[in-house]
Design a protein around this motif. Structure first.
Motif, PDB file in Angstrom:
ATOM      1  N   MET A 218     -46.757  58.663  47.961  1.00  0.00           N
ATOM      2  CA  MET A 218     -45.892  59.701  47.409  1.00  0.00           C
ATOM      3  C   MET A 218     -44.987  59.205  46.285  1.00  0.00           C
ATOM      4  O   MET A 218     -44.485  59.999  45.498  1.00  0.00           O
TER       5      MET A 218
ATOM      6  N   SER B  40     -45.807  60.635  42.937  1.00  0.00           N
ATOM      7  CA  SER B  40     -45.434  62.027  42.664  1.00  0.00           C
ATOM      8  C   SER B  40     -43.931  62.239  42.690  1.00  0.00           C
ATOM      9  O   SER B  40     -43.412  63.119  42.011  1.00  0.00           O
ATOM     10  N   ALA B  41     -43.239  61.455  43.504  1.00  0.00           N
ATOM     11  CA  ALA B  41     -41.781  61.570  43.636  1.00  0.00           C
ATOM     12  C   ALA B  41     -41.170  60.183  43.444  1.00  0.00           C
ATOM     13  O   ALA B  41     -40.729  59.535  44.392  1.00  0.00           O
TER      14      ALA B  41
ATOM     15  N   ASN C 147     -48.545  53.765  41.632  1.00  0.00           N
ATOM     16  CA  ASN C 147     -49.137  54.966  42.225  1.00  0.00           C
ATOM     17  C   ASN C 147     -49.385  56.045  41.181  1.00  0.00           C
ATOM     18  O   ASN C 147     -50.394  56.755  41.238  1.00  0.00           O
ATOM     19  N   ALA C 148     -48.464  56.184  40.230  1.00  0.00           N
ATOM     20  CA  ALA C 148     -48.650  57.184  39.186  1.00  0.00           C
ATOM     21  C   ALA C 148     -49.910  56.893  38.375  1.00  0.00           C
ATOM     22  O   ALA C 148     -50.655  57.808  38.004  1.00  0.00           O
TER      23      ALA C 148
ATOM     24  N   ILE D  66     -52.886  57.903  40.482  1.00  0.00           N
ATOM     25  CA  ILE D  66     -53.035  59.360  40.528  1.00  0.00           C
ATOM     26  C   ILE D  66     -53.781  59.844  39.292  1.00  0.00           C
ATOM     27  O   ILE D  66     -54.729  60.637  39.370  1.00  0.00           O
TER      28      ILE D  66
ATOM     29  N   ARG E  78     -57.560  61.576  39.194  1.00  0.00           N
ATOM     30  CA  ARG E  78     -57.790  62.898  38.616  1.00  0.00           C
ATOM     31  C   ARG E  78     -58.812  62.835  37.487  1.00  0.00           C
ATOM     32  O   ARG E  78     -59.697  63.698  37.386  1.00  0.00           O
TER      33      ARG E  78
ATOM     34  N   ASN F  37     -51.739  61.148  48.928  1.00  0.00           N
ATOM     35  CA  ASN F  37     -50.439  60.500  48.809  1.00  0.00           C
ATOM     36  C   ASN F  37     -49.705  60.609  50.141  1.00  0.00           C
ATOM     37  O   ASN F  37     -49.038  61.618  50.400  1.00  0.00           O
TER      38      ASN F  37
ATOM     39  N   SER G  66     -46.700  60.140  52.689  1.00  0.00           N
ATOM     40  CA  SER G  66     -45.281  59.802  52.680  1.00  0.00           C
ATOM     41  C   SER G  66     -45.063  58.696  53.708  1.00  0.00           C
ATOM     42  O   SER G  66     -46.011  58.051  54.149  1.00  0.00           O
TER      43      SER G  66
ATOM     44  N   THR H   2     -58.598  65.957  42.872  1.00  0.00           N
ATOM     45  CA  THR H   2     -57.342  66.391  43.480  1.00  0.00           C
ATOM     46  C   THR H   2     -56.696  65.229  44.221  1.00  0.00           C
ATOM     47  O   THR H   2     -57.386  64.455  44.887  1.00  0.00           O
TER      48      THR H   2
ATOM     49  N   ASP I  43     -50.703  65.688  48.242  1.00  0.00           N
ATOM     50  CA  ASP I  43     -49.402  65.179  48.678  1.00  0.00           C
ATOM     51  C   ASP I  43     -49.224  65.465  50.165  1.00  0.00           C
ATOM     52  O   ASP I  43     -48.974  66.607  50.566  1.00  0.00           O
TER      53      ASP I  43
ATOM     54  N   GLN J  86     -40.798  66.625  49.532  1.00  0.00           N
ATOM     55  CA  GLN J  86     -40.412  66.653  48.119  1.00  0.00           C
ATOM     56  C   GLN J  86     -39.732  67.965  47.716  1.00  0.00           C
ATOM     57  O   GLN J  86     -39.048  68.027  46.695  1.00  0.00           O
TER      58      GLN J  86
END
Length: 257
Positions: free
Chosen positions: A141, A144-145, A157-158, A161, A165, A182, A184, A245, A248, A254
């Protein structure tokens, strides 16, 4: 529900404990044939024994440090053809920008970012040529966050991701699927380690680690088996339209206020 995974060969990295082991157990329960990869030989042996005792399946174990140069190539040669690749191995350090030394930052990315990409570069062309296959990336996560006190992991992680994709958008043209999850905060040794690092960075006392795990969705950490169930379903033909895809899996945290 029959997930139609009987006899499928599944390569799982970081499979000696935590989410990786939970994935191996879940695939084995569905009749798949797990191939376990980790760097700790004793832990791998214990994991293979647990799978045999709980599912009756014989899991193959490959002891290998995927952060080492050429490791992905050696693994692909050792494991042979597979139907499903589950990228899970990773140990990115916690800490703010000025708290993560260069060598630790690079070592963390070598295992997780380059480790995932290296195995995908090896197996995706094989799957593409065969017209079938699934790559599942267990990411996190933080991509994404993102948070400043886990900046190395957030950036890693970004990137994964985006990688998932992009590759997952191309894959269906060749009969292949690529997706990610992802998770948590999950009940694993790694979450405890990161919680202690965060407590040390915030308050100078790692013993206050429980204070960093407050306000969790449903009042608890996620269980490794819950992540594994998502991965196994996503990798099964039952989720045959899933590609490109990244899910999350955070209990809505989030969006919580």
């Amino acid at each position: 529900m029959d997930l139609q995974l009987g006899g499928k060969r599944v390569l799982i990295t970081g499979a000696s404990k935590g989410i990786g082991l939970a994935c191996a157990l879940a695939f084995a329960r569905e009749g798949a044939e797990p191939i376990l990869v980790a760097r700790d030989d004793a832990a791998l042996g214990a994991a293979a024994q647990a799978i045999r005792e709980q599912t009756g399946k014989q899991a193959r174990a490959v002891t290998l440090d995927l952060a080492q140069a050429g490791a992905a190539q050696r693994l692909a040669q050792e494991a042979g053809d597979i139907d499903i690749l589950v990228n899970n191995a990773g140990a990115v350090p916690g800490g703010a920008l000025d708290q993560v030394q260069d060598e630790r930052w690079r070592a963390g990315w070598e295992l997780k970012v380059h480790g995932y990409i290296d195995l995908a570069r090896l197996y995706y062309p094989r799957m593409r040529d065969a017209g079938a296959g699934v790559i599942a990336n267990i990411i996190g996560m933080a991509g994404s966050a993102p948070r400043a006190d886990y900046i190395c992991g957030a950036a890693a992680n970004a990137s994964l991701i985006a990688f998932t994709r992009a590759l997952g958008g191309d894959a269906p043209r060749h009969g292949v699927r690529v997706f990610g999850v992802n998770p948590s905060r999950t009940r694993t040794d790694r979450v405890l380690t990161l919680a202690k690092q965060r407590a040390q960075a915030r308050w100078g006392d790692e013993n206050r680690w429980q204070e960093t795990l407050s306000d969790l969705p449903f009042g608890r950490l996620m269980e490794p088996g819950e992540v594994a169930d998502m991965i196994v379903f996503g990798a099964s033909p039952r989720a045959g339209y899933l590609s490109g895809t990244v899910i999350d899996l955070d209990g809505g945290e989030q969006y919580a206020r």
